[in-house]
Write an enzyme that holds these catalytic residues in place. Structure first.
Site, PDB file in Angstrom:
ATOM      1  CG  ASP A 213      -1.787   2.036   2.260  1.00 37.83           C
ATOM      2  OD1 ASP A 213      -2.859   2.153   2.901  1.00 37.83           O
ATOM      3  OD2 ASP A 213      -1.124   3.014   1.867  1.00 37.83           O
TER       4      ASP A 213
ATOM      5  CB  SER B 294      -2.946   9.906   1.347  1.00 36.50           C
ATOM      6  OG  SER B 294      -4.137   9.412   1.894  1.00 36.50           O
TER       7      SER B 294
ATOM      8  CG  HIS C  56      -1.812   5.524   4.312  1.00 36.99           C
ATOM      9  ND1 HIS C  56      -2.053   5.247   2.981  1.00 36.99           N
ATOM     10  CD2 HIS C  56      -2.308   6.780   4.530  1.00 36.99           C
ATOM     11  CE1 HIS C  56      -2.664   6.283   2.417  1.00 36.99           C
ATOM     12  NE2 HIS C  56      -2.822   7.217   3.328  1.00 36.99           N
TER      13      HIS C  56
END
EC number: 3.1.1.26
Length: 471
Positions: free
Chosen positions: A349, A286, A400
């Site tokens: 995602d 991320s 995610h």
């Protein structure tokens, strides 16, 4: 479209997005999997039925600290020590993605597991003396995090970052510097298997309030990391750049920025192991994958990976669920410098579609020929993409999650399933309705679980949208 043919899958540990309620930690069960024709691992789930703890398809709770083991892939002709440069992207992973090379699969899993320690070691207990730092000492981090072969790497430094925000400190968060990852180097024993001395840096994703507040700063800004050649055309997202370059004078960790800590330690390790075969590997999830790309660019731009009369030290990023980092100028410069980026993404995602949800690499030219005037201001992904495809209606937030990514990379693949890559929204809604309203799956309890997890993910997405100013 090819027919769906599914096989049962082995049991793997599953850890969803951190800091959720027990209800949001609902297990992913009854997963089925197939392989897509274009570098994609496709997973279909039928999780609206009650979880069955004894089912061979159920995934156990994330309470276990054990890392996901590398796949038991078929025997390969050459050992990693002979092909490590190709695995690190020397040929841009040509012929390694489709089909997925067993050695590359193993290395993605290994780096993903090492990255997971950046989450497992992070102390979010406000009453702890180690609050916002790491719960474990450097010698014990990998072992306490359940990493397979914890002696394979020696953690040499912890890395702290300060969100670049001009706001009063949040109550109960007096120290703005947070532990975001670590630097490690492969042990002498591991060098024999890896074929080189591997310098590893890991970065976790966004967790704390200050990091989310830093997300409110968003625009493309010149990186200017090389003082001798600022390159104003190379632009990156300002929030990521601020997190990478800002320091904290009141921090107990000193005045150094995240960047200064990293460059100093990497330089020290390279000098220590001068004369050896070396690789620099950066792994991030991320937000952390953005920091990994910034560091990779920084190292190469400053020429830190250049050695007299020797080949340059390979600089490789393994990005899990990473957003876009910079503009076309940033992408081109990374390619010129030889920075290699392997992006592991999930088609479902939304974070991997940001920033630049509308204005991105697909909106830079007309008919693929004429460059549009705003192309230099469009966010652009860097590197080669390995696309997964997984979705769970009862645990939508898992799209995610790092360990879900690792689990799906590590699963065996079977038949093919075609998916429209350009129809993300429609595909998402179709799967949701198909799973929610299929015969015999209308229990109110599971609908509530699904709604709770959907709300959790949407909250996360809205924060990212504020971060990236996608509108």
């Amino acid at each position: 479209m090819a027919a769906k043919v599914f096989t049962q899958n082995p049991i793997y540990s599953q850890s969803l997005v951190r800091d959720k309620t027990p209800q949001q930690k609902h297990n992913l069960d009854h997963f089925s999997i197939s392989q897509h024709t274009s570098k994609r691992l496709v997973v279909s789930s039928s999780t609206m039925s009650p979880p069955i703890s004894s089912s061979p398809l159920s995934l156990p709770s994330s309470s276990s600290s054990q890392a996901i083991p590398p796949s038991r892939a078929p025997a390969v002709t050459l050992p990693l020590s002979r092909v490590w440069r190709e695995i690190q992207g020397s040929n841009n992973w040509e012929n390694l993605i489709e089909p997925l090379s067993p050695i590359l699969q193993q290395e993605i899993t290994r780096y993903g597991n090492l990255l997971s320690a950046s989450y497992k070691g992070f102390d979010l207990n406000p009453n702890s003396k180690r609050y916002l730092s790491c719960k474990y000492g450097k010698k014990n981090l990998l072992k306490e995090s359940g990493i397979h072969d914890p002696d394979g790497y020696q953690v040499t430094k912890y890395i702290y970052a300060t969100p670049d925000i001009n706001l009063n400190p949040i109550k109960n968060e007096p120290n703005r510097a947070r532990w975001i990852g670590y630097v490690a180097v492969s042990s002498d024993e591991s060098v024999k298997r890896l074929g080189r001395r591997d310098i590893l840096v890991t970065f976790r994703g966004t967790v704390t309030n200050h990091e989310w507040l830093a997300n409110l700063k968003s625009s493309l800004t010149p990186a200017r990391l090389d003082p001798h050649n600022p390159r104003p055309d190379v632009k990156v997202e300002s929030g990521f750049l601020g997190l990478y370059t800002s320091g904290e004078s009141e921090s107990k960790f000193g005045l150094e920025s995240c960047r200064e800590q990293l460059l100093s330690e990497i330089s020290r390790l390279m000098n220590k192991h001068k004369g050896e075969e070396i690789s620099i590997t950066l792994a991030g999830h991320s937000m952390g994958s953005s920091l990994a790309q910034l560091l990779a660019y920084d190292i190469a731009e400053l020429g830190m990976n250049q050695r007299r009369d020797e080949k340059p030290v390979p600089v490789t990023v393994f990005s899990f669920a990473g957003p876009r980092v910079g503009n076309l100028g940033f992408k081109k410069r990374c390619e010129e410098l030889g920075v290699k980026v392997l992006r592991i993404t999930n088609v479902n995602d939304p974070i991997t579609k940001l920033p630049g949800f509308l204005f991105n690499e697909n909106f830079r030219s007309l008919g693929g020929v004429y460059e549009l005037p705003w192309s230099c201001s469009c966010y652009t992904h860097v590197g080669v993409e390995l696309t997964l495809d997984f979705f769970d209606v009862q645990n939508i937030s898992c799209v995610h999650d790092l360990e879900t990514y690792i689990t799906l990379v590590n699963r065996p693949r079977c038949s093919k399933l075609a998916v429209n890559e350009d129809n993300f929204g429609g595909e998402f809604l179709n799967r949701t309705s198909e799973l929610m309203f299929s015969k015999g799956r209308r229990q109110a309890l599971h609908f509530t679980n699904a709604a709770t997890n959907a709300a959790y993910l949407l909250c996360s997405i809205s924060n990212h949208m504020l971060y990236y100013n996608i509108f």
